[in-house]
Design a protein around this motif. Structure first.
Motif, PDB file in Angstrom:
ATOM      1  N   ALA A  82      17.778  21.388  56.370  1.00  0.00           N
ATOM      2  CA  ALA A  82      16.842  22.359  56.943  1.00  0.00           C
ATOM      3  C   ALA A  82      17.108  22.550  58.415  1.00  0.00           C
ATOM      4  CB  ALA A  82      15.407  21.899  56.718  1.00  0.00           C
ATOM      5  N   GLN A  83      17.050  23.794  58.814  1.00  0.00           N
ATOM      6  CA  GLN A  83      17.215  24.129  60.223  1.00  0.00           C
ATOM      7  C   GLN A  83      15.872  24.034  60.897  1.00  0.00           C
ATOM      8  OE1 GLN A  83      19.511  27.573  60.720  1.00  0.00           O
ATOM      9  NE2 GLN A  83      19.199  27.759  62.902  1.00  0.00           N
ATOM     10  N   ARG A  84      15.758  23.185  61.873  1.00  0.00           N
ATOM     11  CA  ARG A  84      14.450  22.891  62.433  1.00  0.00           C
ATOM     12  C   ARG A  84      14.085  23.850  63.546  1.00  0.00           C
ATOM     13  NH1 ARG A  84      14.512  16.574  63.680  1.00  0.00           N
ATOM     14  NH2 ARG A  84      16.390  17.156  64.750  1.00  0.00           N
ATOM     15  N   ASN A  85      12.852  23.780  63.933  1.00  0.00           N
ATOM     16  CA  ASN A  85      12.353  24.654  64.987  1.00  0.00           C
ATOM     17  C   ASN A  85      13.097  24.407  66.285  1.00  0.00           C
ATOM     18  OD1 ASN A  85      10.229  25.074  67.328  1.00  0.00           O
ATOM     19  ND2 ASN A  85       9.654  26.412  65.637  1.00  0.00           N
ATOM     20  N   ASP A  86      13.232  25.460  67.076  1.00  0.00           N
ATOM     21  CA  ASP A  86      13.993  25.373  68.337  1.00  0.00           C
ATOM     22  C   ASP A  86      13.465  24.295  69.264  1.00  0.00           C
ATOM     23  OD1 ASP A  86      15.519  27.488  67.527  1.00  0.00           O
ATOM     24  OD2 ASP A  86      14.224  28.978  68.484  1.00  0.00           O
ATOM     25  N   TYR A  87      12.193  23.958  69.160  1.00  0.00           N
ATOM     26  CA  TYR A  87      11.550  23.126  70.165  1.00  0.00           C
ATOM     27  C   TYR A  87      11.269  21.704  69.685  1.00  0.00           C
ATOM     28  CZ  TYR A  87      10.700  27.867  71.702  1.00  0.00           C
ATOM     29  OH  TYR A  87      10.855  29.180  72.059  1.00  0.00           O
ATOM     30  N   GLN A 645      22.882  29.121  57.793  1.00  0.00           N
ATOM     31  CA  GLN A 645      24.088  29.915  57.559  1.00  0.00           C
ATOM     32  C   GLN A 645      24.731  29.576  56.223  1.00  0.00           C
ATOM     33  OE1 GLN A 645      24.902  32.262  59.771  1.00  0.00           O
ATOM     34  NE2 GLN A 645      26.541  33.026  58.472  1.00  0.00           N
ATOM     35  N   GLY A 646      24.691  28.300  55.818  1.00  0.00           N
ATOM     36  CA  GLY A 646      25.285  27.890  54.562  1.00  0.00           C
ATOM     37  C   GLY A 646      24.581  28.443  53.344  1.00  0.00           C
ATOM     38  N   GLU A 647      23.393  28.944  53.515  1.00  0.00           N
ATOM     39  CA  GLU A 647      22.629  29.494  52.397  1.00  0.00           C
ATOM     40  C   GLU A 647      22.497  31.021  52.494  1.00  0.00           C
ATOM     41  OE1 GLU A 647      18.941  27.227  51.591  1.00  0.00           O
ATOM     42  OE2 GLU A 647      19.535  26.031  53.304  1.00  0.00           O
ATOM     43  N   ARG A 648      23.271  31.617  53.364  1.00  0.00           N
ATOM     44  CA  ARG A 648      23.107  33.043  53.649  1.00  0.00           C
ATOM     45  C   ARG A 648      23.435  33.921  52.437  1.00  0.00           C
ATOM     46  NH1 ARG A 648      20.528  34.210  57.357  1.00  0.00           N
ATOM     47  NH2 ARG A 648      21.808  33.449  59.072  1.00  0.00           N
ATOM     48  N   PHE A 649      24.615  33.684  51.798  1.00  0.00           N
ATOM     49  CA  PHE A 649      25.091  34.602  50.762  1.00  0.00           C
ATOM     50  C   PHE A 649      24.926  33.995  49.374  1.00  0.00           C
ATOM     51  CE2 PHE A 649      27.691  35.604  54.539  1.00  0.00           C
ATOM     52  CZ  PHE A 649      27.319  36.925  54.705  1.00  0.00           C
ATOM     53  N   LEU A 650      24.437  34.793  48.451  1.00  0.00           N
ATOM     54  CA  LEU A 650      24.382  34.451  47.039  1.00  0.00           C
ATOM     55  C   LEU A 650      25.157  35.501  46.253  1.00  0.00           C
ATOM     56  CD1 LEU A 650      20.643  33.434  46.559  1.00  0.00           C
ATOM     57  CD2 LEU A 650      22.581  31.999  47.197  1.00  0.00           C
ATOM     58  N   PHE A 651      25.993  35.046  45.305  1.00  0.00           N
ATOM     59  CA  PHE A 651      26.842  35.965  44.567  1.00  0.00           C
ATOM     60  C   PHE A 651      26.560  35.880  43.066  1.00  0.00           C
ATOM     61  CE2 PHE A 651      29.862  37.843  47.479  1.00  0.00           C
ATOM     62  CZ  PHE A 651      29.788  37.011  48.578  1.00  0.00           C
ATOM     63  N   ARG A 652      26.852  36.958  42.379  1.00  0.00           N
ATOM     64  CA  ARG A 652      26.843  37.005  40.924  1.00  0.00           C
ATOM     65  C   ARG A 652      27.889  38.030  40.475  1.00  0.00           C
ATOM     66  NH1 ARG A 652      23.367  35.873  36.991  1.00  0.00           N
ATOM     67  NH2 ARG A 652      21.635  35.426  38.382  1.00  0.00           N
ATOM     68  N   ARG A 653      28.562  37.697  39.377  1.00  0.00           N
ATOM     69  CA  ARG A 653      29.522  38.636  38.817  1.00  0.00           C
ATOM     70  C   ARG A 653      28.751  39.636  37.958  1.00  0.00           C
ATOM     71  NH1 ARG A 653      35.000  37.933  38.308  1.00  0.00           N
ATOM     72  NH2 ARG A 653      34.835  35.682  38.637  1.00  0.00           N
ATOM     73  N   VAL A 654      28.846  40.908  38.293  1.00  0.00           N
ATOM     74  CA  VAL A 654      28.047  41.923  37.612  1.00  0.00           C
ATOM     75  C   VAL A 654      28.670  42.309  36.273  1.00  0.00           C
ATOM     76  CG1 VAL A 654      27.153  44.274  37.769  1.00  0.00           C
ATOM     77  CG2 VAL A 654      27.130  42.806  39.775  1.00  0.00           C
ATOM     78  N   CYS A 655      29.979  42.443  36.204  1.00  0.00           N
ATOM     79  CA  CYS A 655      30.670  42.891  35.003  1.00  0.00           C
ATOM     80  C   CYS A 655      31.732  41.860  34.617  1.00  0.00           C
ATOM     81  CB  CYS A 655      31.331  44.248  35.262  1.00  0.00           C
ATOM     82  SG  CYS A 655      30.149  45.588  35.489  1.00  0.00           S
TER      83      CYS A 655
END
Length: 844
Positions: A82-87, A645-655
């Protein structure tokens, strides 16, 4: 690649109950039309007008599943923490520096309230004796204690959303614990973002579960909750107009005490000049100005306390008796209706309380609490006590009581610092307004605007040029229209009280649903603060005809803008869901999609999180060729402040694999800064896609290995494979991630059969490793040929048989907002040679 707040995506995601186990037939057909009723688990059924997902397949048998896991969910399980709060990691010394900065950003509003509180109060209830002064002072003291200290410092500040405060932060927090969003774009993978911190209510807490169920099943409650949030936000924006007017005009009015010829028109002209200067320096940012104006506000608070101590020593120190609340009773007994009218002026001492919460994104909870309790509150109390002591000896000087009570030897220095403080105070609600607009834009409730991030270190510090100049113009109109401090104070009270009441309601829901604290505590909180705020509201509402109605009209206009934008965006999204392309059509077209596949990658932007959008068919019929690889990208805001950043993109094959079509969801929190250029975004996207394909191949290899080792297919099908998430939770992978479907059969094919039917014959002889390397090589070659951004602009028009109101809202108001908001092309920092746009109109 995309500037903050400028995406074409209007998304308000909510949490989903994807954590419950259930008994299912893994290849059973669900009833048609159930798609919108499910929890967006991406079931692999062939639905009318929908797109089946190829990565959920298994043997036909009844099993007990854990959470449904698909390719999106497996991607979401791999988190770096988890990315924690800036402060969070700041030392005590750094917290002191932050506390010093909060003086210039957060507490300027409440710090300048002594300039006008007693003036407005005694204009409505003139002083008839010393008991009136003590009663008014007692009201001010206990209003300061109850609202800023007890409600905000001790309770509301803790209801923050990972460091974010304000009305929409509360709404986002509620959305993560109950499905109250009206937009059907939720995915189970959203709940597995490490910053999501979803706490599912335990079965023992029946009250919390019943409230959650009631909120999720009642469309009326969902709409009512959204209305409350929009009303509160519109009043925050209205507060950003009236705060600068009130602070600046009260400070400049002090010139009438020192310079006799100064009249009301002179005060108005000087105030106009000061306001222009104020809004012109907003672009320099919060942290820069906070360091500059922090010392100025510190001097102001010291001056306020010093003048108060001087008056206590010089005049009557009996004002200490005002700490006895019995004097409030005497005040109402002596003045009755006039005392009730004076409540509106009394509330002005607590203005700026909401700024403490709304500006939380700029600073930490600890720094705000530390500054208010140990510096701001003592100085305010000393200032009010000193003014009351002066008024006991000078009953008629209440109009400019602060400036009249200043010792003559220091009048001009204090007047100067008061005007500087007023300019600084005016920024308090302006910065809060920027924060609320950014949050509401991210959650699909405000037209997209250009947002500039003024700090490289703290992501929450922003500046919105359009809103800045719009607020300036409205402030100038307000100054020229209403020049009476009493009328402005009444408008101020209306705006502040509506925001306070909305906050009370939302925090109560947080207490019941999320904190799950004792019901007696919750009822006490509601009874005390709703009762207090309704009492104050009845006072200011009685005087709404004096001119303060203008602020209500302004807030109503903002509310309508937000509601129309939200309504139109939801209608557009639901229409696109209904009209998305069917898989049968894509199968009939074949892997070439009925056209020429040119080398390269096409990134098609669309708002749908599931399926192939209808506008893709418009591309196929309009363009002479399409790219050899198509990635349908949805930039989606989820109700968390930040997505790692490591959780930014999720992919699925459509066809099937030979089509080379993928769906990608790029997830952002409403606090995320999207400042990457298009090259960096493309690189991250391709790396994530390669990672997904490798994981897919590994999963296929595991399935094949299990089939070889187990002689009994049924036993092999029930063997459970587990994946551990970053939080330690185990998720079942009983369902293979990527299996192909035969469009003419209701039973899913095995992976080998699908590969045979979809892939070229030359690929049959390749082993899994060779097949993987071949596909990765294809991706790299397509990347080298270039990336083109396919922008589909979907507009909506009301049908001819629609109601007149709907036609007016959709065809004119929403169309006007959409035409003048920030479009997708303005948010992509890519050359025009890499852009391709197609427009499409939906009839709704």
């Amino acid at each position: 690649m995309v500037e903050e707040g400028g995406s074409d995506v209007i998304v308000r995601a909510a949490s989903v109950d994807s954590m419950e186990s259930r008994w299912v037939f893994q290849d059973s057909e669900e009833e048609e039309g159930e798609e919108e009723e499910e929890d967006d688990d991406d079931e692999p059924q062939q639905r009318q007008g929908g797109v089946p997902d190829y990565d959920d397949s298994a043997e036909q048998k009844l099993i007990r599943t854990g959470p449904r896991v698909d390719s999106f969910d497996v991607e979401a399980l791999e988190v770096p923490g988890a990315q924690r709060n800036d402060y969070e990691d700041f030392s005590f010394g750094k917290q002191i520096v932050l506390a010093f900065q909060t003086l210039g950003v957060v507490f300027g509003d409440v710090g300048t309230s002594p300039l006008y509180t007693f003036s407005v109060m005694f204009t409505k209830a003139p002083i008839n004796g010393n008991e009136d002064v003590l009663g008014a002072l007692s009201l001010v003291i206990y209003t300061l204690v109850l609202i800023p200290v007890v409600k905000y410092v001790l309770v509301v500040l803790w209801a923050n959303d990972d460091g974010e405060g304000g009305t929409f932060a509360l709404y986002s927090l509620i959305c993560r614990h109950a499905k109250v969003s009206l937009l059907p774009n939720q995915l189970p993978s959203d709940a597995r973002i490490s910053n999501f911190k979803l706490k599912v209510p335990s079965p023992e807490l029946e009250r919390s579960l019943k409230i959650k169920e009631r909120l999720e099943t009642s469309l009326m409650l969902k709409k009512l909750l959204l209305m409350l949030v929009l009303a509160g936000t519109s009043m925050v924006i209205a507060d950003g107009v009236v705060t600068p007017v009130m602070s600046v005009m009260s400070a400049v009015g002090g010139l009438k005490v020192g310079v006799a010829p100064i009249d009301r028109e002179n005060v108005m002209m000087i105030s106009v000049a000061f306001l222009i200067v104020l809004f012109s320096v907003q672009k320099f940012g919060t942290s820069k100005l906070g360091l500059v104006v922090g010392p100025a506000l510190f001097i102001w608070f010291c001056s306020l306390a010093g003048v108060g101590i001087y008056n206590l020593i010089k005049y009557d120190s009996c004002v200490w008796r005002a700490f006895n609340p019995i004097h409030i009773y005497y005040f109402f007994k002596r003045n009755s209706t006039k005392a009730w009218h004076a409540l509106g002026g009394c509330l002005l001492c607590a203005t700026g309380s909401e700024a403490m919460f709304a500006d939380l994104c700029y600073f930490s909870v600890g720094s705000i609490q530390l500054t208010f309790v140990f510096l701001v509150l003592p100085c305010l109390l000393l200032g009010y006590l000193g003014q009351a002591a002066y008024l006991i000896e000078n009953h008629t000087d209440y109009e400019q009581v602060f400036f009249s009570s200043i010792p003559s030897g220091v009048f001009w220095p204090v007047l100067l610092i008061a005007n500087v403080a007023a300019l600084i105070a005016s920024r308090a609600m302006t910065t809060a307004t920027f924060s609320c607009i950014k949050q509401s834009t991210a959650l699909g409730c405000f037209p997209r605007l250009k947002i500039i991030h003024t700090s490289q270190k703290f992501m929450g510090q922003i500046y919105i040029p359009v809103m800045n100049w719009f607020l300036m113009v409205v402030c100038l109109v307000f100054v020229c229209t209403i020049s009476s401090i009493t009328e402005i104070g009444n408008a101020y009270g209306i705006a502040e009280l509506v925001v306070m009441m909305m906050t009370t309601v939302l925090v109560t829901i947080v207490m019941l649903l999320i904190w799950q604290i004792n019901i007696i505590v919750v009822l006490s909180f509601v009874a005390v603060f709703i009762g207090i705020e309704l009492t104050f509201f009845s006072s200011v509402l009685w005087s709404v005809g004096d001119g303060s109605w203008i602020i209500l009209v302004f807030a109503a206009v903002i509310f309508l803008i937000m509601y129309i934008w939200n309504y139109g965006s939801n209608l557009k999204y639901q229409t696109e869901v209904k009209q998305k392309l069917s898989m049968d059509l894509l199968r009939e077209l074949g892997s070439n999609l009925g056209t020429v596949r040119a080398p390269g990658i096409g990134l098609m932007y669309n708002e749908l999180v599931k399926g192939v959008p209808a506008i893709f068919g418009h591309f196929l019929t309009t363009l002479p060729a399409v790219h050899s690889m198509i990635i349908i990208v949805c930039i989606k805001y989820v109700p968390v402040p930040m997505v790692p950043q490591g959780e930014r993109f999720l992919f699925r094959r459509v066809c099937p694999k030979s089509y080379h079509i993928f769906r990608c969801i790029a997830r952002y929190g409403y606090k995320d800064v999207r400042k990457e250029n298009h090259q960096a975004f493309e690189q991250l996207l391709i790396e994530s896609l390669e990672k997904f394909i490798r994981r897919e191949a590994q999963e296929r290899s595991l399935e094949s290995h299990e089939d070889d080792e187990d002689s009994d297919k049924e036993e092999a099908a029930t063997s459970s494979r587990l994946v551990m998430a970053a939080n330690g939770s185990m998720y079942s992978l009983d369902v293979p991630l990527l299996s192909e479907y035969d469009g003419h059969s209701t039973k899913p094919m095995q992976a080998s059969e699908a590969s045979t039917s979809a892939a070229p014959s030359t690929e049959l002889t390749l082993d899994p490793e060779q097949s993987l390397e071949r596909e990765l090589s294809f991706i790299r070659q397509a990347k080298q040929c270039g990336v083109v951004y396919l922008l589909g602009h979907g507009d909506i028009r009301a049908r001819k048989d629609s109601w007149f109101i709907k036609k007016l809202v959709i065809n004119y108001f929403y169309a006007f907002l959409r035409k003048n908001c920030r479009r997708g092309i303005a948010n992509l920092s890519v050359p025009h040679s890499h852009l391709m746009q197609v427009s499409m109109t939906y009839m709704v």
